[in-house]
Design a protein around this motif. Structure first.
Motif, PDB file in Angstrom:
ATOM      1  N   PHE A 108      72.484 -37.535  37.045  1.00 28.23           N
ATOM      2  CA  PHE A 108      71.127 -36.994  37.182  1.00 28.23           C
ATOM      3  C   PHE A 108      71.052 -35.936  38.286  1.00 28.23           C
ATOM      4  CE2 PHE A 108      66.586 -37.190  38.379  1.00 28.23           C
ATOM      5  CZ  PHE A 108      66.028 -37.014  37.126  1.00 28.23           C
ATOM      6  N   VAL A 162      63.853 -33.832  34.548  1.00 29.27           N
ATOM      7  CA  VAL A 162      63.177 -34.539  35.646  1.00 29.27           C
ATOM      8  C   VAL A 162      61.817 -35.092  35.215  1.00 29.27           C
ATOM      9  CG1 VAL A 162      64.345 -33.261  37.477  1.00 29.27           C
ATOM     10  CG2 VAL A 162      62.211 -32.365  36.563  1.00 29.27           C
ATOM     11  N   ILE A 206      60.138 -44.486  39.541  1.00 26.33           N
ATOM     12  CA  ILE A 206      61.098 -44.582  38.445  1.00 26.33           C
ATOM     13  C   ILE A 206      62.038 -45.756  38.687  1.00 26.33           C
ATOM     14  CG2 ILE A 206      62.978 -43.392  37.236  1.00 26.33           C
ATOM     15  CD1 ILE A 206      61.724 -40.737  38.248  1.00 26.33           C
ATOM     16  N   PRO A 209      63.107 -27.843  39.386  1.00 27.81           N
ATOM     17  CA  PRO A 209      63.794 -28.987  38.754  1.00 27.81           C
ATOM     18  C   PRO A 209      65.056 -29.399  39.510  1.00 27.81           C
ATOM     19  CG  PRO A 209      63.156 -27.394  37.079  1.00 27.81           C
ATOM     20  CD  PRO A 209      62.905 -26.747  38.403  1.00 27.81           C
ATOM     21  N   PRO A 246      61.872 -38.944  33.067  1.00 23.77           N
ATOM     22  CA  PRO A 246      61.926 -40.148  33.913  1.00 23.77           C
ATOM     23  C   PRO A 246      60.683 -40.303  34.776  1.00 23.77           C
ATOM     24  CG  PRO A 246      63.968 -38.899  34.097  1.00 23.77           C
ATOM     25  CD  PRO A 246      62.999 -38.048  33.329  1.00 23.77           C
ATOM     26  N   PHE A 247      60.165 -39.172  35.253  1.00 19.74           N
ATOM     27  CA  PHE A 247      58.968 -39.221  36.091  1.00 19.74           C
ATOM     28  C   PHE A 247      57.771 -39.769  35.302  1.00 19.74           C
ATOM     29  CE2 PHE A 247      55.371 -37.067  38.288  1.00 19.74           C
ATOM     30  CZ  PHE A 247      55.562 -37.625  39.536  1.00 19.74           C
ATOM     31  N   LEU A 284      63.989 -36.998  43.325  1.00 16.69           N
ATOM     32  CA  LEU A 284      63.599 -38.163  42.507  1.00 16.69           C
ATOM     33  C   LEU A 284      64.678 -39.246  42.571  1.00 16.69           C
ATOM     34  CD1 LEU A 284      62.108 -36.506  39.288  1.00 16.69           C
ATOM     35  CD2 LEU A 284      60.874 -37.955  40.897  1.00 16.69           C
ATOM     36  N   LEU A 329      63.873 -31.396  42.392  1.00 15.05           N
ATOM     37  CA  LEU A 329      63.339 -32.689  41.933  1.00 15.05           C
ATOM     38  C   LEU A 329      64.448 -33.633  41.486  1.00 15.05           C
ATOM     39  CD1 LEU A 329      60.117 -31.586  40.043  1.00 15.05           C
ATOM     40  CD2 LEU A 329      60.222 -33.204  41.942  1.00 15.05           C
ATOM     41  N   ALA A 330      65.510 -33.078  40.871  1.00  9.46           N
ATOM     42  CA  ALA A 330      66.611 -33.940  40.421  1.00  9.46           C
ATOM     43  C   ALA A 330      67.210 -34.694  41.607  1.00  9.46           C
ATOM     44  CB  ALA A 330      67.687 -33.096  39.729  1.00  9.46           C
ATOM     45  N   TYR A 338      57.922 -41.768  32.789  1.00  9.70           N
ATOM     46  CA  TYR A 338      58.159 -43.214  32.635  1.00  9.70           C
ATOM     47  C   TYR A 338      57.680 -43.971  33.884  1.00  9.70           C
ATOM     48  CZ  TYR A 338      61.017 -47.434  33.309  1.00  9.70           C
ATOM     49  OH  TYR A 338      61.452 -48.692  33.617  1.00  9.70           O
TER      50      TYR A 338
END
Lengths: 42, 439
Positions: free
Chosen positions: B174, A21, B141, B3, A24-25, B10, B6-7, A27
């Motif tokens: 993702f 995670v 992103i 995580p 990409p964040f 995001l 967040l996956a 970026y």
């Protein structure tokens, strides 16, 4: 039950998860910072 | 767990980058601006509805099920949209991205919330702040990524369809990390060395539990509904018009703001929105939920007043004030689950949170409506510069004061709404287990 009884160290999985995670964040933040500079430079 | 959350967040945060697809769709499919916004608008409506109606299912079936459903729906939405573009059937894009994808947004948004608060009972604000910051960061992103992909695939409907296809596949992979990693802590789990505080008679943090059904019968739920709605309305008012607003404000000054600089301002607001979700929510763990909402609503009103009074005299004052307002907007989203947990317990907090998110849908209509209608009317009346927005700014101050008052009225929930203790004990016996529960 408390944190002492959590499963064994999962450092590798933790690093992988955060990288999954985080990259990409990072970026996205990089692209954003490039735009922000336009406010004060442009 | 963070995580995993967040996956998902995001990914679904991509919805705020929908505008990247608007122009190509308008050009290639002959759509108006209003029509090209339909998938986004339906997506946000479906977010609120699926969070409200799916919350109980999420509580019942667990976060892994919820993340799987969110992944399936959000990715399928892109794939259906790709098919729609290839076939030249725009309704399929609306149905795919807006309706199917929108269900993924709502279920995905609430999927990690209650689990995170169970893992971090000592810092629930920080825990939900991390996840909900992800929703703010998703567009950071997706925006450059989607734009780059469209550019790389060239022109024509095929480029849009390929982009949708790649989005669907990449987000499926993702988000799968979330499905794979998410765990519910065993009953009674607590961090090392942390001892829950004894409940004081006037404490705003309950040790009891209130069901989602009963929560709707409390004044606290509706007061918080109003608080969230008004805080979001005030933030959206700036977010929705950020680029034209800063350009109009400083158009008549010696240093007018150009299009590139306005884009920089929008980016800065995204950063403030994202940071506010984590920072203010984490601070709420230290100062309390009610106090942090006093900050959002009270200082937010003062900052709107600063913008109104300063006008076009200072660009840094305008930018800084707007950034703080937007950070409060983000903080409002990420602090509300912890506020709900404080008042209603963790029992069905995900479902209660889902129902409260209908306030977001209402604010999404109210905020832009007020600002756009007033700015248009002022323009027709011959106003320019800061005058275009002066009335809107004062209306936002009024709304924030109403929100501040609603927050002041929030009191601990009457024990008559609490779940019977015996039921809790039965539930604990039923759900007890020493290992992590995977569902």
């Amino acid at each position: 039950m408390n944190a002492e009884s959590t499963p064994p160290n999962r450092t590798a999985l933790l690093v992988f998860g955060w990288a999954w995670v985080g990259l990409p964040f990072a970026y996205g933040v990089y692209a954003l910072v490039q735009k922000v500079t336009l406010l004060f430079a442009g | 767990m963070p995580p995993a959350a967040l996956a998902v967040h995001l990914s679904i945060g991509q919805v705020y980058a929908w505008s990247v697809f608007k122009s190509p769709l308008e050009t290639e499919m002959g759509l108006s601006g209003t029509a090209s916004a339909l998938p986004f608008q339906l997506g946000i409506v479906m977010l609120g509805l699926s969070a409200a109606f799916g919350g109980t299912l999420v509580e019942r079936n667990g976060p892994r099920w919820a993340m799987f459903v969110a992944t399936a729906c959000f990715s399928s939405g892109f794939l259906i949209s790709a098919l729609g573009v290839v076939l030249g059937q725009y309704w399929l894009v609306v149905l795919g991205y807006g309706a199917v994808g929108g269900i993924g947004l709502g279920i995905g948004y609430i999927s990690p919330v209650s689990t995170l608060m169970k893992w971090f009972p000592d810092r629930p604000g920080m825990a939900t702040g991390i996840a909900i910051m992800g929703f703010g960061g998703g567009a950071l992103i997706a925006s450059p990524w989607s734009a780059g992909m469209l550019s790389a695939f060239g022109d024509g409907r095929g480029a849009i369809a390929q982009s949708f296809l790649v989005h669907g596949l990449v987000y499926a992979v993702f988000m799968s990390l979330g499905v794979f990693l998410v765990r519910v802590p065993p009953e009674g789990w607590r961090p090392r060395g942390w001892v829950p505080a004894e409940k004081a008679a006037t404490s705003m943090i309950t040790t009891a539990n209130v069901s989602a059904r009963n929560a709707l019968r409390t004044s606290q739920f509706w007061l918080l509904w109003g608080v969230l709605c008004l805080n979001v309305t005030a933030g959206i008012a700036i977010l929705e018009k950020a680029a034209p607003m800063i350009r109009n404000f400083f158009a008549a000054t010696a240093t007018p703001v150009g299009a590139g600089a306005a884009a920089g301002f929008v980016a800065l607001l995204s950063l403030a929105n994202m940071a506010g979700r984590f920072v203010w929510s984490s601070i709420s763990d230290l100062v309390g939920r009610k106090n942090v909402y006093r900050l959002y609503l009270g200082v937010g009103a003062l900052l709107y007043l600063v913008i109104a009074l300063a006008g076009d005299t200072s660009l840094p004052v305008f930018v800084l004030s707007a950034m703080l307002i937007i950070s409060f907007y983000g903080g409002g989203f990420s602090t509300i689950p912890a506020y709900l947990k404080d008042l209603f317990g963790t029992y069905q907090v995900g479902a209660i949170h889902g129902r409260l998110l209908t306030a977001w849908s209402a604010a999404g209509i109210l905020g832009p409506l007020v600002v756009n209608a007033i700015a248009d009317a002022q323009e027709r009346a011959g106003a320019s510069g800061p005058q275009l927005y002066a009335l809107s700014l004062y209306i936002m101050i009024g709304l924030l004061i109403v929100g501040f008052t609603a927050n002041e009225l929030v009191r601990p929930v009457d024990p008559k709404h609490h779940e019977p203790v015996a039921d809790d004990e039965n539930r604990e016996r039923h759900e007890s287990g020493e290992a992590e529960v995977e569902r």
